[in-house]
Design an enzyme around this catalytic site. Sequence first.
Site, PDB file in Angstrom:
ATOM      1  CG  ASP A  46      -1.915   1.092   1.251  1.00 43.02           C
ATOM      2  OD1 ASP A  46      -2.266   1.576   0.172  1.00 43.02           O
ATOM      3  OD2 ASP A  46      -2.349   1.472   2.352  1.00 43.02           O
ATOM      4  CG  ASP A 139      -2.953   3.756  -3.026  1.00 35.84           C
ATOM      5  OD1 ASP A 139      -4.079   3.252  -3.170  1.00 35.84           O
ATOM      6  OD2 ASP A 139      -2.546   4.224  -1.954  1.00 35.84           O
ATOM      7  CD  GLU A 140      -5.600  -0.872  -1.140  1.00 34.21           C
ATOM      8  OE1 GLU A 140      -5.326  -1.733  -0.283  1.00 34.21           O
ATOM      9  OE2 GLU A 140      -6.512  -0.062  -1.008  1.00 34.21           O
TER      10      GLU A 140
END
Length: 392
Positions: A46, A139-140
């Site tokens: 993350d 973003d993860e």
Amino acid sequence: MITTVCRDCDTVAATASAEGAACSACGSARMVRHPELGVLTIAHLDCDAFYASVEQRDDPSLRGKPLIVGGRTRGVVLAASYEARRFGVRSAMPMFKALADCPDAVVVRPDMEKYRQAGAVVRRLMREAAPLVEPLSIDEAFLDLAGTAEPPAVAMARLARRIEAEVGITVSIGLSCNKFLAKIASDLDKPRGFAVIGRQEAGAFLAPRPVGLIWGVGPAMQLRLAQDGIVTIGDLQQRTAQDLTARYGRFGERLARFAFGRDERRVVPEREVKSVSAETTFDVNLDLLDPLKRALWRLCKRVAARLTDRGMAAGTVTLKLKRHDFRILTRSRTVDGRLQSAVDIYAIALRLLEPEVDGTRYRLIGVGVSGISMRQDGGEPDLFAAAEAAAP
Ligand SMILES: [Mg+2]
């Protein structure tokens, strides 16, 4: 069996060095220690305060300052730097509340295109590091590292350093035996963290934590569980699987398994995406066609970029408008083709918008596409070429 990895020089050791001891090879204090380090293969990565970190990367004057990415007064916080989080600012918080809590925060308008580009590089680096990558958002992602040449903890430490060097932002990593625990772990040591949850400790680790931590347990389910006297995961552990299944049906089976950290979900590369959408809340209500069109065009570009990124096309366009009185209206149209470009999506969305511009004041506009399929050709986005490629 590996039990210690240095996050800065990848030195591995089979015997656990004393807790807190520095790396014997490079002197780094950033050591990961865990008795199961050699057998855990599922990671969750993350990015730390992603949008805010990208802004701080690009503008050194923003570094070390409380920073909020979001609209000026209306709307919500999209991302807050760690400096702003110290004042209680959180993403999804209404902007006016965030600015009341942290009046000195610098507010930056989101630049989605920039975040998309940074996210695409992160994704590429993840794919180079692991055979199976399942993105969850920009973003993860989950990574399945079974089968990597080097120990998973080494692969992840190296990946985190590469992202720092090549993207200029930091990430946090959770390593465990399954997705549920890996995702919890990545949140334990933020920012720039690396946390491990082993199979052996899972039950005891989870026991004091709230049931809402379990995947799929939302506010409504939490309320229902609380009425039955179940507040912590430990409360769940006291119940038998039969009891939970009798009370909550199939969901009860899942609760029984997750309560002890058992999760059989696999890491599936490229989650099946059913729809892509984007929306924006205005600073002041709008009732004229021109400003609404400008907002719509920006949203269509965002939606198209996300489709293109994933090599996908769509068949249905949905326009969403929120009126000044908060009533929401949606209008959809399905076309006989495979939409991917911003121009094509916009053309349809605009036809849906025009009849609604009748003096009504709107506070939000959104556009979404559904009926999604994978583009066959992977070439330049083009409505007709895509339609041909999709033809039997
Ligand atoms: Mg994040």
